[in-house]
Scaffold this motif. Structure first.
Motif, PDB file in Angstrom:
ATOM      1  N   ARG A  33     103.610  25.402  33.977  1.00 37.44           N
ATOM      2  CA  ARG A  33     105.015  25.188  34.327  1.00 37.44           C
ATOM      3  C   ARG A  33     105.836  24.819  33.096  1.00 37.44           C
ATOM      4  O   ARG A  33     107.006  25.172  32.991  1.00 37.44           O
ATOM      5  CB  ARG A  33     105.149  24.084  35.380  1.00 37.44           C
ATOM      6  CG  ARG A  33     104.714  24.499  36.776  1.00 37.44           C
ATOM      7  CD  ARG A  33     105.096  23.465  37.818  1.00 37.44           C
ATOM      8  NE  ARG A  33     104.583  23.823  39.128  1.00 37.44           N
ATOM      9  CZ  ARG A  33     105.151  24.703  39.940  1.00 37.44           C
ATOM     10  NH1 ARG A  33     106.266  25.312  39.561  1.00 37.44           N
ATOM     11  NH2 ARG A  33     104.629  24.964  41.117  1.00 37.44           N
ATOM     12  N   SER A  36     106.836  28.231  28.084  1.00 43.31           N
ATOM     13  CA  SER A  36     108.028  29.071  28.110  1.00 43.31           C
ATOM     14  C   SER A  36     107.813  30.248  27.177  1.00 43.31           C
ATOM     15  O   SER A  36     106.689  30.572  26.804  1.00 43.31           O
ATOM     16  CB  SER A  36     109.245  28.249  27.686  1.00 43.31           C
ATOM     17  OG  SER A  36     110.412  29.015  27.652  1.00 43.31           O
ATOM     18  N   LEU A  37     108.921  30.872  26.751  1.00 37.77           N
ATOM     19  CA  LEU A  37     108.815  32.024  25.862  1.00 37.77           C
ATOM     20  C   LEU A  37     108.117  31.662  24.562  1.00 37.77           C
ATOM     21  O   LEU A  37     107.508  32.501  23.915  1.00 37.77           O
ATOM     22  CB  LEU A  37     110.208  32.586  25.552  1.00 37.77           C
ATOM     23  CG  LEU A  37     110.213  33.762  24.585  1.00 37.77           C
ATOM     24  CD1 LEU A  37     109.594  34.993  25.239  1.00 37.77           C
ATOM     25  CD2 LEU A  37     111.594  34.068  24.084  1.00 37.77           C
ATOM     26  N   GLN A  87     107.053  36.186  42.987  1.00 40.51           N
ATOM     27  CA  GLN A  87     107.738  34.967  43.385  1.00 40.51           C
ATOM     28  C   GLN A  87     106.745  33.906  43.834  1.00 40.51           C
ATOM     29  O   GLN A  87     106.887  32.724  43.503  1.00 40.51           O
ATOM     30  CB  GLN A  87     108.725  35.277  44.513  1.00 40.51           C
ATOM     31  CG  GLN A  87     109.906  36.133  44.081  1.00 40.51           C
ATOM     32  CD  GLN A  87     110.750  36.597  45.253  1.00 40.51           C
ATOM     33  OE1 GLN A  87     110.313  36.571  46.410  1.00 40.51           O
ATOM     34  NE2 GLN A  87     111.965  37.031  44.975  1.00 40.51           N
ATOM     35  N   LYS A  94     102.153  33.448  34.576  1.00 41.65           N
ATOM     36  CA  LYS A  94     102.214  33.430  33.113  1.00 41.65           C
ATOM     37  C   LYS A  94     100.878  33.811  32.484  1.00 41.65           C
ATOM     38  O   LYS A  94     100.837  34.247  31.336  1.00 41.65           O
ATOM     39  CB  LYS A  94     102.664  32.052  32.623  1.00 41.65           C
ATOM     40  CG  LYS A  94     104.103  31.707  33.009  1.00 41.65           C
ATOM     41  CD  LYS A  94     104.511  30.337  32.521  1.00 41.65           C
ATOM     42  CE  LYS A  94     105.958  30.018  32.922  1.00 41.65           C
ATOM     43  NZ  LYS A  94     106.402  28.693  32.457  1.00 41.65           N
ATOM     44  N   SER A 262     111.028  35.587  31.069  1.00 42.11           N
ATOM     45  CA  SER A 262     111.963  34.528  31.476  1.00 42.11           C
ATOM     46  C   SER A 262     113.185  34.515  30.573  1.00 42.11           C
ATOM     47  O   SER A 262     113.094  34.725  29.365  1.00 42.11           O
ATOM     48  CB  SER A 262     111.265  33.175  31.420  1.00 42.11           C
ATOM     49  OG  SER A 262     112.196  32.119  31.608  1.00 42.11           O
ATOM     50  N   THR A 263     114.339  34.244  31.155  1.00 41.45           N
ATOM     51  CA  THR A 263     115.575  34.164  30.372  1.00 41.45           C
ATOM     52  C   THR A 263     115.693  32.853  29.603  1.00 41.45           C
ATOM     53  O   THR A 263     116.479  32.750  28.677  1.00 41.45           O
ATOM     54  CB  THR A 263     116.794  34.284  31.291  1.00 41.45           C
ATOM     55  OG1 THR A 263     116.772  33.185  32.230  1.00 41.45           O
ATOM     56  CG2 THR A 263     116.790  35.596  32.049  1.00 41.45           C
ATOM     57  N   GLY A 264     114.947  31.839  30.021  1.00 41.01           N
ATOM     58  CA  GLY A 264     115.094  30.515  29.423  1.00 41.01           C
ATOM     59  C   GLY A 264     116.154  29.682  30.125  1.00 41.01           C
ATOM     60  O   GLY A 264     116.283  28.478  29.855  1.00 41.01           O
ATOM     61  N   PRO A 266     116.421  28.639  33.434  1.00 41.15           N
ATOM     62  CA  PRO A 266     115.933  27.530  34.264  1.00 41.15           C
ATOM     63  C   PRO A 266     115.512  26.324  33.434  1.00 41.15           C
ATOM     64  O   PRO A 266     115.797  25.173  33.806  1.00 41.15           O
ATOM     65  CB  PRO A 266     114.735  28.145  35.004  1.00 41.15           C
ATOM     66  CG  PRO A 266     115.024  29.605  35.028  1.00 41.15           C
ATOM     67  CD  PRO A 266     115.695  29.887  33.710  1.00 41.15           C
ATOM     68  N   GLU A 267     114.864  26.582  32.303  1.00 36.49           N
ATOM     69  CA  GLU A 267     114.435  25.472  31.439  1.00 36.49           C
ATOM     70  C   GLU A 267     115.645  24.738  30.859  1.00 36.49           C
ATOM     71  O   GLU A 267     115.669  23.505  30.785  1.00 36.49           O
ATOM     72  CB  GLU A 267     113.551  25.998  30.306  1.00 36.49           C
ATOM     73  CG  GLU A 267     112.192  26.526  30.740  1.00 36.49           C
ATOM     74  CD  GLU A 267     112.215  27.987  31.175  1.00 36.49           C
ATOM     75  OE1 GLU A 267     111.127  28.537  31.414  1.00 36.49           O
ATOM     76  OE2 GLU A 267     113.314  28.582  31.288  1.00 36.49           O
ATOM     77  N   ALA A 299     122.063  35.540  33.974  1.00 38.37           N
ATOM     78  CA  ALA A 299     120.736  35.529  34.598  1.00 38.37           C
ATOM     79  C   ALA A 299     120.775  36.225  35.951  1.00 38.37           C
ATOM     80  O   ALA A 299     119.860  36.976  36.313  1.00 38.37           O
ATOM     81  CB  ALA A 299     120.242  34.091  34.747  1.00 38.37           C
ATOM     82  N   LYS A 303     118.836  39.677  37.124  1.00 35.55           N
ATOM     83  CA  LYS A 303     117.999  39.691  38.328  1.00 35.55           C
ATOM     84  C   LYS A 303     118.319  40.893  39.201  1.00 35.55           C
ATOM     85  O   LYS A 303     117.428  41.631  39.624  1.00 35.55           O
ATOM     86  CB  LYS A 303     118.212  38.394  39.114  1.00 35.55           C
ATOM     87  CG  LYS A 303     117.503  38.370  40.461  1.00 35.55           C
ATOM     88  CD  LYS A 303     117.835  37.088  41.222  1.00 35.55           C
ATOM     89  CE  LYS A 303     117.222  37.110  42.627  1.00 35.55           C
ATOM     90  NZ  LYS A 303     117.545  35.874  43.381  1.00 35.55           N
TER      91      LYS A 303
END
Length: 414
Positions: A33, A36-37, A87, A94, A262-264, A266-267, A299, A303
């Motif tokens: 979780r 990330s990238l 989802q 990952k 991931s777009t980054g 959410p983080e 984002a 999607k």
């Protein structure tokens, strides 16, 4: 478009959720979780072994490469069911990063151009994660011009002899197989003299040299070929028709990158909810909220653009040039988000490694890695040309070497 589950989709979601809850490697959930990238990292374990074990478990239960035909290791699922699975798989998805190129790019190319015997031999172990694949396209002298490649393939009997060099090959150091684009006829225009193959990466004459990146990782490699032998049975498509074969790989690549990374955002959103600035919580700062709103819109656009591509695939259509849009927006967005997060952090952005600073180190790694996303799968400039010419129908760039035989194209300036 209605995004609510149909009764059949709801039943599929419930089945997938129950299986994941019972079988996922939950001991790694928290670490995944937080990844990330900047790189998916697991402490004290070999992440490739963990990823292979999870992929094999999915394959044995019929949850690997869901949209692939069953005879090739898939499930024969619809594209919407693939989205539902992603989802529900959540952070455990990952672990699929090790197979991103094989499943998203090499697999579809093999499926489209290999013989039936080769498909049944190579695709199931690719789907199950037992064998990892890479993509051998880019070269030092070619830059973004894939058709400018110089790796040679010469026919000798029933075999081809390969000599040359590739660069920026992701995952080559742990891959078992790769798809390889070569030049087989230098006397014709550069796009017309190419041929595609696949090969065993442990073949004699293949040398792999990892490239050290600014982030400290070595995900990319130089790959050298010295009299490497490939049987003609491992040719994909017709001789000198490699460019058309490569388009299948490239379109799937851009769609996979645009939809699968991931777009980054959410983080960043979570980070801004916990970050304290000099005048209070970051989330209450008007300028921060404005930037977050802008990123949220992008984002959301990514999607639903991805959903449009998925809908096209569900109707049996081939990925088209419009999939370059998602990849183009994603690359710039990742870099911008990482840079903005570092600005908000100030000096703390330089910290990494310590557990309590995991979030700070996450954005640092994201910033160092993000420029590669504007190069991998086609540079921003290449993608803008593709969108302009093939989507919008604008006049093409002047290409003075378009119809010139490759061996007549000057290699040095005057």
């Amino acid at each position: 478009m209605n995004f609510d589950d149909t009764p059949q989709e709801a039943a599929f979601r419930a089945e997938a959720r129950a299986w994941i809850a019972a079988n996922a490697p939950k001991q790694y959930e928290e670490e995944l979780r937080k990844s990330s990238l900047g790189g998916t990292v697991l402490k004290n374990v070999n992440i490739l072994e963990v990823a292979k074990a999870w992929q094999k478990k999915k394959a044995d239960a019929g949850w690997a490469c869901l949209h692939w035909p069953k005879e090739y290791g898939g499930r024969g699922s619809s594209s919407i069911e693939c989205v539902i699975w992603q989802q529900e798989e959540g952070p455990f998805g990952k672990l699929s990063g090790m197979f991103f190129i094989g499943h998203g790019m090499c697999g579809p190319t093999i499926m489209a151009f290999a013989g039936e015997a080769e498909k049944k031999k190579y695709l199931p172990p690719l789907a199950s994660g037992e064998k990892v694949w890479c993509q051998l396209f880019s070269e030092p002298a070619g830059g973004s011009d894939i058709a400018g490649l110089r790796t040679r393939a010469e026919k000798r009997g029933d075999n081809w002899i390969i000599n040359g060099q590739k660069i920026w090959t992701s995952g080559a150091h742990y891959s078992d197989y790769g798809i390889l684009l070569t030049r087989t006829d230098p006397a014709v225009a550069k796009h017309k003299g190419l041929t595609m193959f696949f090969l065993d990466m442990k073949s004699p004459g293949v040398e792999i040299r990892p490239i050290k990146q600014a982030s400290g990782a070595s995900d990319f490699n130089e790959v050298y070929f010295a009299d490497v032998t490939i049987p003609d049975s491992q040719r994909l498509g017709a001789v000198n028709d490699g460019w058309n074969v490569s388009l299948t790989t490239l379109m799937n690549e851009r769609m996979s990158i645009g939809a699968g990374v991931s777009t980054g955002f959410p983080e960043l959103f979570d980070f801004c909810n916990s970050l304290m600035l000099e005048d209070g919580p970051a989330i209450q700062d008007r300028s921060v909220r404005s930037r977050l709103a802008n990123y949220a819109v992008k984002a959301s656009g990514l999607k639903y653009t991805s959903m449009r591509a998925i809908s096209a695939l569900s109707n049996g259509e081939r990925p088209g040039p419009e999939n370059s849009i998602g990849k183009l927006v994603l690359g710039a967005m990742l870099q911008d988000i990482a840079s903005y997060a570092m600005d908000l952090e100030g000096a703390a952005g330089a910290l990494t490694s310590a557990d309590e600073e995991i979030v700070n180190g996450q954005f640092q790694q994201m910033l160092l890695t993000s420029p590669s996303m504007r190069i991998a799968g086609g540079t921003d400039e290449i993608l803008r040309n593709i969108i302009a010419e093939r989507v919008l129908g604008l006049p093409g760039d002047i290409r003075v070497d378009k119809d010139v035989p490759f061996n007549k194209i000057p290699t040095k300036g005057r």
